[in-house]
Enzyme design. Structure first.
Site, PDB file in Angstrom:
ATOM      1  N   ARG A  23     -19.101  -3.664   8.452  1.00  0.00           N
ATOM      2  CA  ARG A  23     -20.560  -3.684   8.318  1.00  0.00           C
ATOM      3  C   ARG A  23     -21.024  -2.806   7.150  1.00  0.00           C
ATOM      4  O   ARG A  23     -20.532  -1.710   6.969  1.00  0.00           O
ATOM      5  CB  ARG A  23     -21.116  -3.150   9.636  1.00  0.00           C
ATOM      6  CG  ARG A  23     -22.584  -3.120   9.783  1.00  0.00           C
ATOM      7  CD  ARG A  23     -22.963  -3.287  11.215  1.00  0.00           C
ATOM      8  NE  ARG A  23     -22.772  -2.068  11.998  1.00  0.00           N
ATOM      9  CZ  ARG A  23     -23.043  -1.986  13.298  1.00  0.00           C
ATOM     10  NH1 ARG A  23     -23.490  -3.042  13.933  1.00  0.00           N
ATOM     11  NH2 ARG A  23     -22.856  -0.876  13.947  1.00  0.00           N
TER      12      ARG A  23
ATOM     13  N   LYS B 260     -26.624  -7.752  18.329  1.00  0.00           N
ATOM     14  CA  LYS B 260     -27.952  -7.574  18.953  1.00  0.00           C
ATOM     15  C   LYS B 260     -29.067  -7.615  17.914  1.00  0.00           C
ATOM     16  O   LYS B 260     -30.049  -8.333  18.082  1.00  0.00           O
ATOM     17  CB  LYS B 260     -28.036  -6.221  19.684  1.00  0.00           C
ATOM     18  CG  LYS B 260     -27.047  -6.048  20.806  1.00  0.00           C
ATOM     19  CD  LYS B 260     -27.256  -4.710  21.501  1.00  0.00           C
ATOM     20  CE  LYS B 260     -27.003  -3.509  20.614  1.00  0.00           C
ATOM     21  NZ  LYS B 260     -25.603  -3.154  20.419  1.00  0.00           N
TER      22      LYS B 260
ATOM     23  N   ARG C 148     -22.894   2.717   7.599  1.00  0.00           N
ATOM     24  CA  ARG C 148     -23.697   3.594   8.447  1.00  0.00           C
ATOM     25  C   ARG C 148     -22.906   4.866   8.735  1.00  0.00           C
ATOM     26  O   ARG C 148     -21.686   4.814   8.848  1.00  0.00           O
ATOM     27  CB  ARG C 148     -23.979   2.876   9.765  1.00  0.00           C
ATOM     28  CG  ARG C 148     -25.390   2.364   9.872  1.00  0.00           C
ATOM     29  CD  ARG C 148     -25.554   1.459  11.039  1.00  0.00           C
ATOM     30  NE  ARG C 148     -25.255   2.078  12.327  1.00  0.00           N
ATOM     31  CZ  ARG C 148     -25.484   1.491  13.497  1.00  0.00           C
ATOM     32  NH1 ARG C 148     -26.015   0.279  13.525  1.00  0.00           N
ATOM     33  NH2 ARG C 148     -25.188   2.083  14.620  1.00  0.00           N
TER      34      ARG C 148
ATOM     35  N   ARG D 143     -18.919   6.101  20.660  1.00  0.00           N
ATOM     36  CA  ARG D 143     -19.957   5.119  21.015  1.00  0.00           C
ATOM     37  C   ARG D 143     -19.438   4.133  22.063  1.00  0.00           C
ATOM     38  O   ARG D 143     -20.178   3.757  22.977  1.00  0.00           O
ATOM     39  CB  ARG D 143     -20.430   4.369  19.761  1.00  0.00           C
ATOM     40  CG  ARG D 143     -21.343   5.239  18.900  1.00  0.00           C
ATOM     41  CD  ARG D 143     -21.335   4.808  17.449  1.00  0.00           C
ATOM     42  NE  ARG D 143     -21.965   3.532  17.209  1.00  0.00           N
ATOM     43  CZ  ARG D 143     -21.681   2.757  16.157  1.00  0.00           C
ATOM     44  NH1 ARG D 143     -20.780   3.136  15.269  1.00  0.00           N
ATOM     45  NH2 ARG D 143     -22.309   1.617  16.001  1.00  0.00           N
TER      46      ARG D 143
ATOM     47  N   ARG E 219     -30.179   2.295  27.729  1.00  0.00           N
ATOM     48  CA  ARG E 219     -28.747   2.546  27.620  1.00  0.00           C
ATOM     49  C   ARG E 219     -28.231   3.501  28.679  1.00  0.00           C
ATOM     50  O   ARG E 219     -27.067   3.881  28.642  1.00  0.00           O
ATOM     51  CB  ARG E 219     -28.436   3.186  26.277  1.00  0.00           C
ATOM     52  CG  ARG E 219     -28.559   2.226  25.153  1.00  0.00           C
ATOM     53  CD  ARG E 219     -27.710   2.740  24.021  1.00  0.00           C
ATOM     54  NE  ARG E 219     -28.139   2.100  22.822  1.00  0.00           N
ATOM     55  CZ  ARG E 219     -27.377   1.924  21.777  1.00  0.00           C
ATOM     56  NH1 ARG E 219     -26.153   2.370  21.765  1.00  0.00           N
ATOM     57  NH2 ARG E 219     -27.847   1.332  20.729  1.00  0.00           N
TER      58      ARG E 219
HETATM   59  P1  ADP Z   1     -24.971   0.633  18.130  1.00  0.00           P
HETATM   60  O1  ADP Z   1     -25.423  -0.280  19.229  1.00  0.00           O
HETATM   61  O2  ADP Z   1     -24.087  -0.070  17.154  1.00  0.00           O
HETATM   62  O3  ADP Z   1     -24.356   1.919  18.621  1.00  0.00           O
HETATM   63  P2  ADP Z   1     -27.756   1.404  17.414  1.00  0.00           P
HETATM   64  O4  ADP Z   1     -28.316   1.286  16.050  1.00  0.00           O
HETATM   65  O5  ADP Z   1     -28.384   0.604  18.484  1.00  0.00           O
HETATM   66  O6  ADP Z   1     -26.212   1.060  17.221  1.00  0.00           O
HETATM   67  O7  ADP Z   1     -27.775   2.955  17.859  1.00  0.00           O
HETATM   68  C1  ADP Z   1     -27.269   3.962  17.027  1.00  0.00           C
HETATM   69  C2  ADP Z   1     -27.326   5.325  17.710  1.00  0.00           C
HETATM   70  O8  ADP Z   1     -28.677   5.660  18.038  1.00  0.00           O
HETATM   71  C3  ADP Z   1     -26.578   5.456  19.038  1.00  0.00           C
HETATM   72  O9  ADP Z   1     -25.199   5.722  18.865  1.00  0.00           O
HETATM   73  C4  ADP Z   1     -27.321   6.642  19.660  1.00  0.00           C
HETATM   74  O10 ADP Z   1     -26.954   7.871  19.087  1.00  0.00           O
HETATM   75  C5  ADP Z   1     -28.761   6.374  19.262  1.00  0.00           C
HETATM   76  N1  ADP Z   1     -29.481   5.528  20.255  1.00  0.00           N
HETATM   77  C6  ADP Z   1     -29.973   4.283  20.054  1.00  0.00           C
HETATM   78  N2  ADP Z   1     -30.574   3.814  21.161  1.00  0.00           N
HETATM   79  C7  ADP Z   1     -30.435   4.785  22.110  1.00  0.00           C
HETATM   80  C8  ADP Z   1     -30.822   4.919  23.485  1.00  0.00           C
HETATM   81  N3  ADP Z   1     -31.489   3.943  24.128  1.00  0.00           N
HETATM   82  N4  ADP Z   1     -30.492   6.049  24.139  1.00  0.00           N
HETATM   83  C9  ADP Z   1     -29.848   7.045  23.530  1.00  0.00           C
HETATM   84  N5  ADP Z   1     -29.455   6.999  22.247  1.00  0.00           N
HETATM   85  C10 ADP Z   1     -29.734   5.894  21.531  1.00  0.00           C
END
Ligand code: ADP
Length: 221
Positions: A123, A14, A156, A167, A89
């Site tokens: 990663r 993404k 990370r 996740r 999400r």
């Molecule tokens: P990934 O898609 O690999 O899990 P992201 O960098 O998009 O990684 O998100 C990392 C973390 O940030 C998520 O596991 C969550 O804890 C938080 N997060 C990101 N976007 C949201 C969202 N829209 N709602 C709730 N938590 C979020």
């Protein structure tokens, strides 16, 4: 004006594809996870609030996320549009979003669960400048060092087996229904994310009726 959402499981690319589209089409690239990580790294009040939740792989509360998105989009610096990654999400976030903004399309990057673990564990991020690497097909020239700034490459905090399992569960339980909702509204274009990234980018553009991706222009970068 173009307004897109990019969705997909962890490791589906993404951030990569949002970045490529944004750079070429002058879209503002809004990465909700990046905004949260910036806050954690810079020890802000918000960062302190979300750090443990993120490290455990759980979703941050809807109120916090809606506040971030509202504030970011209220900036109105998106003259040509935006692409948003990592949001919505949950169904509540999707309702909030659809009440406030009309969207032109949802890009869904499709990747089988079996490929996710391999990609996520490979990663690495530069602790200095944030540039990202993947030890499968995008390794740094010198092991453990950033090509751009020489900074140390780190994983990370949530790219561990344990947090990844959480996740993935959150993704299937809470984000799956959002995708179904967008599908019912016929916003979604589904693109197979297994081929090389240039090919995936090309397919996204063809499916959205956007100008073709020109890799040659970027070769000097
Ligand atoms: P990934 O898609 O690999 O899990 P992201 O960098 O998009 O990684 O998100 C990392 C973390 O940030 C998520 O596991 C969550 O804890 C938080 N997060 C990101 N976007 C949201 C969202 N829209 N709602 C709730 N938590 C979020």
């Amino acid at each position: 004006m173009r307004k897109y959402v990019i969705m997909g499981i962890q490791g589906s690319g993404k951030g990569t594809h949002a970045g490529m589209l944004a750079a070429d089409l002058d879209l503002v690239n809004i990465g909700v996870g990046d905004i949260l990580r910036w806050n954690v790294q810079n020890h802000t009040k918000l960062g302190a609030q979300v750090r443990r939740t993120m490290a455990a792989g759980e979703l941050v509360g809807d109120d916090v996320i809606e506040g971030i998105v509202r504030e970011r989009l209220a900036g109105h610096d998106w003259n040509y549009g935006f692409i948003i990654d990592g949001f919505p999400r949950s169904e509540r976030q999707a309702e909030f979003f659809l009440e406030s903004y009309d969207i032109d399309g949802v890009i869904y990057l499709d990747l089988p669960d079996s490929e996710v673990r391999r990609r996520v564990m490979a990663r690495r991020l530069c602790a200095g400048c944030g540039m990202d690497y993947n030890l499968i097909d995008n390794s740094p020239r010198e092991k453990g060092r950033c090509d751009a700034c020489g900074g140390e490459l780190v994983s990370r905090e949530d790219d561990t087996e344990e947090a990844l399992a959480v996740r993935l569960r959150e993704y299937h339980e809470k984000t799956g229904p959002v995708l179904d909702l967008f599908r019912r509204k016929e916003y979604v274009v589904t693109v197979d994310s297994r081929p090389p990234k240039e090919q995936v980018q090309q397919t996204i553009r063809a499916r959205l009726g956007l100008p073709a991706y020109q890799p040659a222009e970027r070769a000097t970068g």
